[in-house]
Structure formats: structure tokens, C-alpha cells
Design a protein around this motif. Sequence first.
Motif, PDB file in Angstrom:
ATOM      1  N   LEU A 148      -8.983 -22.801  21.003  1.00  0.00           N
ATOM      2  CA  LEU A 148      -9.677 -21.557  21.331  1.00  0.00           C
ATOM      3  C   LEU A 148      -9.547 -20.521  20.213  1.00  0.00           C
ATOM      4  O   LEU A 148     -10.475 -19.741  19.978  1.00  0.00           O
ATOM      5  N   GLN A 149      -8.412 -20.495  19.535  1.00  0.00           N
ATOM      6  CA  GLN A 149      -8.278 -19.568  18.408  1.00  0.00           C
ATOM      7  C   GLN A 149      -9.176 -19.992  17.253  1.00  0.00           C
ATOM      8  O   GLN A 149      -9.799 -19.147  16.593  1.00  0.00           O
ATOM      9  N   SER A 150      -9.272 -21.297  17.010  1.00  0.00           N
ATOM     10  CA  SER A 150     -10.142 -21.783  15.933  1.00  0.00           C
ATOM     11  C   SER A 150     -11.603 -21.459  16.211  1.00  0.00           C
ATOM     12  O   SER A 150     -12.382 -21.215  15.280  1.00  0.00           O
ATOM     13  N   ALA A 151     -11.962 -21.445  17.500  1.00  0.00           N
ATOM     14  CA  ALA A 151     -13.342 -21.137  17.882  1.00  0.00           C
ATOM     15  C   ALA A 151     -13.575 -19.643  18.080  1.00  0.00           C
ATOM     16  O   ALA A 151     -14.642 -19.228  18.527  1.00  0.00           O
ATOM     17  N   ASN A 152     -12.538 -18.838  17.773  1.00  0.00           N
ATOM     18  CA  ASN A 152     -12.620 -17.383  17.941  1.00  0.00           C
ATOM     19  C   ASN A 152     -12.932 -16.976  19.383  1.00  0.00           C
ATOM     20  O   ASN A 152     -13.635 -16.007  19.630  1.00  0.00           O
ATOM     21  N   ARG A 153     -12.344 -17.726  20.335  1.00  0.00           N
ATOM     22  CA  ARG A 153     -12.532 -17.405  21.750  1.00  0.00           C
ATOM     23  C   ARG A 153     -11.395 -16.524  22.269  1.00  0.00           C
ATOM     24  O   ARG A 153     -11.560 -15.835  23.271  1.00  0.00           O
ATOM     25  N   ILE A 154     -10.240 -16.605  21.618  1.00  0.00           N
ATOM     26  CA  ILE A 154      -9.096 -15.776  21.999  1.00  0.00           C
ATOM     27  C   ILE A 154      -8.404 -15.270  20.741  1.00  0.00           C
ATOM     28  O   ILE A 154      -8.530 -15.848  19.657  1.00  0.00           O
ATOM     29  N   ASP A 155      -7.657 -14.190  20.897  1.00  0.00           N
ATOM     30  CA  ASP A 155      -6.805 -13.643  19.844  1.00  0.00           C
ATOM     31  C   ASP A 155      -5.426 -13.472  20.482  1.00  0.00           C
ATOM     32  O   ASP A 155      -5.214 -12.573  21.290  1.00  0.00           O
ATOM     33  N   LEU A 156      -4.493 -14.360  20.124  1.00  0.00           N
ATOM     34  CA  LEU A 156      -3.212 -14.440  20.834  1.00  0.00           C
ATOM     35  C   LEU A 156      -2.062 -14.025  19.925  1.00  0.00           C
ATOM     36  O   LEU A 156      -1.942 -14.492  18.795  1.00  0.00           O
ATOM     37  N   THR A 157      -1.218 -13.143  20.449  1.00  0.00           N
ATOM     38  CA  THR A 157      -0.057 -12.635  19.719  1.00  0.00           C
ATOM     39  C   THR A 157       1.216 -12.950  20.492  1.00  0.00           C
ATOM     40  O   THR A 157       1.240 -12.858  21.722  1.00  0.00           O
ATOM     41  N   PHE A 158       2.279 -13.316  19.772  1.00  0.00           N
ATOM     42  CA  PHE A 158       3.579 -13.595  20.372  1.00  0.00           C
ATOM     43  C   PHE A 158       4.599 -12.580  19.876  1.00  0.00           C
ATOM     44  O   PHE A 158       4.697 -12.309  18.679  1.00  0.00           O
ATOM     45  N   LEU A 159       5.360 -12.011  20.791  1.00  0.00           N
ATOM     46  CA  LEU A 159       6.424 -11.074  20.440  1.00  0.00           C
ATOM     47  C   LEU A 159       7.733 -11.518  21.087  1.00  0.00           C
ATOM     48  O   LEU A 159       7.790 -11.751  22.297  1.00  0.00           O
TER      49      LEU A 159
END
Length: 532
Positions: A148-159
Motif C-alpha cells: 500500500l505504501q508503494s502504491a501511495n495508498r497509505i502514509d505510515l509512520t512509526f514512533l
Amino acid sequence: MNMQTKLDTVDLTFIGSGISSTFTLLYLLEHIEKSSMETPLKICIVNKYAEFFTGIPYGSRSGNSVLLITSLKNFLPEPERSLFIEWLQNNKEWLIDELLDDGGHLSLNWIKKHAKQIENNEWEDLFVPRSFFGRYLTEKIEKLISRLQSANRIDLTFLTEEVLDVEKSKQLFTVFTKNKTLHSKKVVLAVGSLPTKTIYMEQSVYQKNDLLVINDNYTPSLQENLNLIKNFSSNRKKQPNNVLIIGANASALELLYKLNDDVETVVELDHFTFLSTHGILPDAVVDTQKQAQFIPVHLKQLENKDNLTAKEIAAATYKDLDAAGAISLGAASTVGIISSAFGVLLAKLSKEELKIFACKYGNEIGRRQRCAGEHYTQTINKLLEKNRFNHIAGRYHSIEKGAKTNSHYLKYFDTSSGTLKTADIPYHIVINCIGSKTFNDKEIPVLLKNLIDKGLCTPNESHIGLQVNDSLEATENLHIVGPLLAGNIIENKAVWHVEHCGRITWLSSVLATVLFEKFKTEKHLNNVMERS
């Protein structure tokens, strides 16, 4: 997956990254992948520990050789179970190698005993290592995130941060950690159960020459605490080493199992004691002959009665459990029969009475229906044969030093008489598996205290859960998932124990659908506004 240090406003923040959070995210992302939602969804996952997706039970802090408390078929519902079994077939060689590296002689015995089933991919009846499931779940969600990130469907951040506070202003939440502040349109609180009650001292570990107290088995990790016990006992130069485990739950069983898995550790330990209120061990053996004849007559008598109350169902359940106990028929034989019998009756309760059952009686009944695998109970049986194990029915009061000795003794309230008693032998290693705090306790996690003080969350009458609406919201756009859902009615079902994987997957699916429908509507409106 990229770790960002500067965050814009995100659409959704998960606080906590155990399996309730992971399944919710997984199901939400599956909805997104199948949808035509165009605008990428911005998601942030904030977790106190650097390991994401597994939580304590299925991650490194529990190690690679702790086994499930139930068989795989009772642990994981379909269709996930079949997918997991297929994954096990393709990965079993390196998984078994990890088990051998982490475990001792009991782990080796498990591999030898089930070698044919493993070879034939017959996993359903096995009590597999919990880490296997953690590995599977992590790999599955990471692959989905990557697509999904490769397809620009989501932008996910980890903290990797501990969340200390959350504030709400109009339609936006501000999430505060020690080092960062972020803004989020929606928040999912998935922090697991309330922490374990401490004994003797508030600290996780207390150690002096003659006493070792471990309050948290998994901080910093199970293996590090096992090493601590090993070093403590071996350094006592052949003095007695008696072990007290307070509780008889899954954590207590696995601690006893792991202590006996290591030959070098167990030879240094003399005697083991469980202390629990009922003094009953989880049951492992199904008595098929007695099971076939057992009828929960007291529950059956209520089937034709209208206007039932939660108290009536609970009372009948206790009577049927007592009747089973009178003929030495344990929970492994009766849990399905009795649970089905009172489950039918729950459908007759009003919403108010169903709520009472969820808050008051569900967990009480569950404490008398505990089951476990034979690998755990066989460990106890072998210790009993050598007169190295006993089980006290009582409630913990204190650990106190003897008047004329440096040895420490257990004081407890005896279950049958209610009187304060002192155990017969001294204890040198005390392991706390006493259970979680409640919202009635003075000290609860600062995040939960702040949320309650601000009125963003309200504890319900279970004293271990937070009140939610049909969208699993404690307040608008602040959703709860996991064990803190105890004491609620969701989809007309009473919820009282959310540490079973079947309930976790169900409730996570409910929340994921709620979130997706909200985002789908919001993203569509945003797209319409942009085009106009």
C-alpha cells in the motif's frame, strides 16, 4: 518502513501495537486495498517498545519457546487459522531451529513428540510456540503495508515513544509523548490490560541476598528474568531455594514450565508453590466418558423461563460447575458444555442485564473454567511425584521476614476460613502473577488517568474496561480496542474477556469496518470539494 521525526497532522493514530491494534490495522488496510479510495490515509503507530505488531505475548519479551495455553484450533478462528497453517508449513524449518536455540529439554521433548504431526502439517491440535504466531502476523502486515505504501495508498509512520496524555480540541486530538507532540483526526487506544498489581515493592525487581521478588515477568524480558533467577539461586551456595508463584493463570503456568525447561536452573530450585484464591489448577485432560454423561441441569432448568436475570444465570452456572467438580470432572471436559448452555440463556437477557453479566459475572465464571495444555500440567505432575510442589488456596497478604531468621515467609488469607495464615516453609524467590490492577486502584497508568480526568474516557462497572458506544468510541473519534473493551455490549454480545484471539479478531474487525466507513465518507467528501 520509514521512521519520521517530524509529523504533520495524521488521519489516524494507534496508541499501542499489540495484536488488537495489529488486527485492526490489518483489516483496515485490507478494506483500503479493495477500495477505490484515492487520497492516501496518513497513519501513525506509537508504541512504548521498539518491537511493533506482536505485543508482549507474541514477541521477543516472551521468547521463542513459550507455548500457547490452548490448541491452535481453539486459539485462532477461521479463515485466519488456515492461512497461518499454510505459513507454518512453509516456514517450519527455521521456526523449529529458533525453538531449539531458545528452549531446553522440555522444548526438545515437544519437538520429538510432535515430529510426525509437524512433518505432515497437522498443526490444529498442537500447542504451538506463541512466537510462531507473532512472526506470522508481523510478516503478513509488513507485506500489506509495503504494497500500500508503494502504491501511495497509505502514509505510515512509526514512533517508539510512551504516550503520556491526549487532549481534544474540536475535531482534532493532540497526542503527547515525552519527546514529541502530534496531531490526529482519530485515535485508537490499544494499550492492553491494566498493569499487574505489584507486591512487596513497587519496582519490577527487588533483590537482596536472601530474597528475589519479580513483579513483572516480561520487563525487560522473560529470558532476562529467568537468567536472574538462575544466577540468584546458583549464587546461594547450596542454600535452599523455594519458589513462590502468586497466581495460577497462564503466566504462572508458563513461568513454572520455563523454570523446569532449563536443567541447570531447576536443579538449583528445591520447591515450588502456587498461591491462588480458588486453589485450582487449569485443567488439561478431557474425560470423554464422564463428559458424555454430564448435563448442566441447573442451566437447562432456566431454558423455559422468561425474564431472566444475569444473577440467575450466574448462580445456575456456579451450581453446574460445583456438580462437575463433585464428580472430578474438570474444566477441559465441561467448558464447552457449560459455556454453550449459559450462552443460549444470555440471548434472553435485556440489554441492562446483559451489561451486568458482562461487568460482573463473565470473568468470575471464566476463572473457574481455565484450561491448559498437558505440557504445562505434566510439569506440575512430575514435581508432585517428587513432593516438590503444592498449591495454597488463599489470597496474598504479605511477604515478611521471620522473627528469629533472615528467611521470608508468606502470609495469606486462607480461602476456606478467611483467617490470616503463615505458610509452612520460607520462600527465597517470589514471582508475581497476581493479575492486573483495576480502575479502583490508586495507581493506574498516567495516560489512562489523564484521559479519565479529562472526561475523554469513563471506566464501566467491570472496573477493568472503558465504556464505549456501538462504534467502539469512548468519545467521538477516540476508539478503544483490546482488553479495555471488557464490560461492554457490542453487536448485542456481552464482552468480558478480550485476551482470547477469537474475540480480538472479531472486535478488531468491527472497529476496522467502522474506521473504514468513516474515512471512506470523509475522503469522498474531500475529493468532491477539491474537484469543485
